[in-house]
Design a protein around this motif. Structure first.
Motif, short mmCIF file in Angstrom:
data_model
loop_
_atom_site.label_atom_id
_atom_site.label_comp_id
_atom_site.label_asym_id
_atom_site.label_seq_id
_atom_site.Cartn_x
_atom_site.Cartn_y
_atom_site.Cartn_z
N GLU A 147 0.81 -1.21 0.00
CA GLU A 147 0.00 0.00 0.00
C GLU A 147 0.85 1.27 0.00
O GLU A 147 0.49 2.26 -0.62
CB GLU A 147 -0.93 0.00 1.22
CG GLU A 147 -2.05 -1.02 1.15
CD GLU A 147 -2.96 -0.79 -0.04
OE1 GLU A 147 -3.38 0.37 -0.25
OE2 GLU A 147 -3.24 -1.76 -0.76
N THR A 148 1.96 1.24 0.70
CA THR A 148 2.75 2.46 0.88
C THR A 148 4.12 2.42 0.22
O THR A 148 4.81 3.44 0.16
CB THR A 148 2.95 2.73 2.39
OG1 THR A 148 3.70 1.64 2.98
CG2 THR A 148 1.60 2.85 3.10
N PRO A 200 10.09 -4.39 -6.53
CA PRO A 200 8.73 -4.61 -7.04
C PRO A 200 8.19 -3.54 -7.99
O PRO A 200 7.16 -2.92 -7.74
CB PRO A 200 7.90 -4.68 -5.75
CG PRO A 200 8.63 -3.79 -4.80
CD PRO A 200 10.09 -3.99 -5.11
N VAL A 201 8.89 -3.34 -9.10
CA VAL A 201 8.45 -2.32 -10.06
C VAL A 201 7.19 -2.75 -10.82
O VAL A 201 6.53 -1.92 -11.44
CB VAL A 201 9.57 -1.99 -11.07
CG1 VAL A 201 10.75 -1.35 -10.37
CG2 VAL A 201 10.01 -3.24 -11.82
N ASN A 257 2.13 5.01 -6.55
CA ASN A 257 2.74 5.78 -5.47
C ASN A 257 3.87 6.68 -5.96
O ASN A 257 4.24 7.64 -5.28
CB ASN A 257 3.28 4.84 -4.39
CG ASN A 257 2.19 4.10 -3.64
OD1 ASN A 257 1.03 4.49 -3.65
ND2 ASN A 257 2.57 3.00 -2.98
N LEU A 258 4.39 6.36 -7.14
CA LEU A 258 5.56 7.09 -7.66
C LEU A 258 5.25 7.86 -8.94
O LEU A 258 6.16 8.35 -9.61
CB LEU A 258 6.70 6.11 -7.90
CG LEU A 258 7.32 5.53 -6.63
CD1 LEU A 258 8.09 4.25 -6.92
CD2 LEU A 258 8.22 6.55 -5.97
N GLY A 259 3.97 7.95 -9.29
CA GLY A 259 3.61 8.72 -10.48
C GLY A 259 3.86 8.00 -11.79
O GLY A 259 4.02 8.64 -12.84
N ASN A 302 14.18 6.88 -7.25
CA ASN A 302 13.96 6.16 -6.00
C ASN A 302 14.47 4.72 -6.08
O ASN A 302 14.96 4.17 -5.09
CB ASN A 302 12.48 6.18 -5.62
CG ASN A 302 12.05 7.49 -5.00
OD1 ASN A 302 12.67 8.52 -5.23
ND2 ASN A 302 10.98 7.47 -4.22
N GLN A 303 14.32 4.11 -7.24
CA GLN A 303 14.81 2.74 -7.38
C GLN A 303 16.31 2.65 -7.11
O GLN A 303 16.78 1.74 -6.43
CB GLN A 303 14.52 2.21 -8.79
CG GLN A 303 13.08 1.85 -9.06
CD GLN A 303 12.90 1.43 -10.51
OE1 GLN A 303 13.52 0.46 -10.95
NE2 GLN A 303 12.07 2.15 -11.25
N VAL A 304 17.05 3.59 -7.65
CA VAL A 304 18.50 3.57 -7.50
C VAL A 304 18.90 3.74 -6.04
O VAL A 304 19.72 2.98 -5.50
CB VAL A 304 19.16 4.65 -8.38
CG1 VAL A 304 20.67 4.70 -8.10
CG2 VAL A 304 18.90 4.36 -9.86
#
Length: 392
Positions: free
Chosen positions: A109-110, A149-150, A158-160, A170-172
């Protein structure tokens, strides 16, 4: 009775030189070898049962000896108690098999690839990692597979969006943090040379613009790469292997990986096949990994293995999804026969065969049906036909 004393069950004849009944032969792996040479892997579905010690011994030995699997991976291993995990690790060690420990669970969820998310993932798996780091267990761990979990739609929201700059950035930073915390946790447990692999997923159609995680310093990567029907058509088993597995589609994903990671780091492939035949030839909504029938699946397994071994020297192995896995997927849901090992209902009983030469039936309480077949010198069993699970 499926237990045959000193005998292998083959399509037609069992000779006195064999050791045990063998089940089916759907496997990508022609022979067993060390995981250090190549990971002959598969997802292994654990069962909560009273006789789990005997079950684990039997099924893992079967996985090794019949299907040539040297490495397993398990989803949700953190949910099992220490007694079960201890039995699992002891059995794997006795068979010289390895495990990929999945660091998979997160708050869907978050989750947004933040430092807080990394801390939460570590918290969820801390006891499992500490258990696997024990001196008696660490030699069984081939690597820790850390989920990125992309593919989760909620995470993308959550990340647009999956291809947004925020998602990429954010992944990096998350990859760097989760690898850092996992290194600290494994070293604190005395596992100094633990290998950490990060998941890479470019989308089912290779449309995700996933950044490089190289700065995280992982030891390798694992990637999902599944075949899809070409223009909705499913080739027969006698078609070209490249067509059965849609090699061009697989190549598109591999090309993308090589572009992002030109240095060619170790890579494990996660893939699997299920059949239209199993769903009574009704096309399911989930077509990733779909092939026509069992014969095409057998051909696909061999073609897939050759595709990676012959073309990609950095591929360190395959984790087939999965050894004993049947699950419902898609909308509407349909059961997928991903498994290499199919149910044994309807298998032949040895005592029902035609006994030839020095062969006899005896009472055996441990055998199904309470009977076993003993083969003396030149003794044999002859079956008129065997179901797929007993064909070798």
């Amino acid at each position: 009775m499926r237990k045959i004393m000193a005998a292998f069950l083959t399509v037609a004849l069992i000779t006195a030189n064999a050791m045990e009944v063998k089940a089916g032969t759907l496997t990508p792996y022609e022979e067993w070898g060390s995981s250090e040479e190549f990971v002959n892997g598969a997802t292994f579905v654990l069962e909560q049962r009273n006789d789990y010690e005997e079950w684990l011994t039997r099924e893992l030995q079967r996985a090794k000896e019949i299907y040539h699997i040297n490495t397993i991976t398990v989803y949700g291993l953190e949910q099992y108690d220490d007694a079960y995990k201890t039995c699992l690790f002891e059995t794997l060690k006795s068979l010289d098999m390895k495990i990929c420990v999945r660091i998979e669970s997160y708050d869907g969820e978050t989750f947004a690839f933040t430092g807080e998310d990394a801390a939460d993932v570590i918290r969820r798996h801390k006891e499992l990692v500490e258990f696997t780091c024990l001196p008696e267990n660490r030699d069984v761990v081939f690597y820790y597979g850390i989920n990125m979990p992309v593919d989760d739609g909620k995470v993308q929201d959550n990340l647009g969006g999956v291809n947004s700059q925020k998602c990429r950035d954010n992944q990096v930073s998350y990859a760097q943090e989760i690898v850092k915390q996992m290194r600290e946790l494994t070293k604190a447990g005395g596992f100094e040379d633990a290998k950490l692999f990060l998941s890479v997923f470019f989308g089912w159609d290779a449309s995700y613009e996933i950044p490089s995680y190289d700065s995280a310093g992982a030891d390798g990567y694992f990637i999902n790469n599944y075949t899809y029907p070409i223009e909705g058509k499913l080739p027969d088993a006698d078609a070209e292997g490249a067509d059965i597995i849609n090699a061009e589609r697989l190549k598109a994903t591999m090309d993308k990986f090589q572009t992002v990671y030109p240095q060619g780091p170790p890579l494990v492939i996660e893939t699997g096949f299920h059949t239209l035949e199993y769903n009574n030839d009704v096309m399911p909504a989930q077509t990733a990994g779909l092939v026509k029938d069992r014969a095409a699946k057998e051909a696909a397994l061999k073609a897939m293995y050759s595709f990676y071994r012959e073309n990609y020297p950095n591929v360190a192995g395959i984790l087939y999804f999965g050894y004993n896995l049947f699950n419902k997927e898609g909308n509407p849901p349909a059961e997928m026969d991903w498994a290499l090992l199919y149910p044994t209902d309807g298998e032949n009983e040895a005592e029902d065969a035609v006994l030839e030469g020095n062969a006899s039936v005896s009472q055996d309480q441990e055998a199904s049906g309470g009977q076993a077949v003993e083969l003396g010198e030149e003794g044999a069993l002859l079956f008129q036909g065997c179901p797929p699970t007993q064909q070798q």
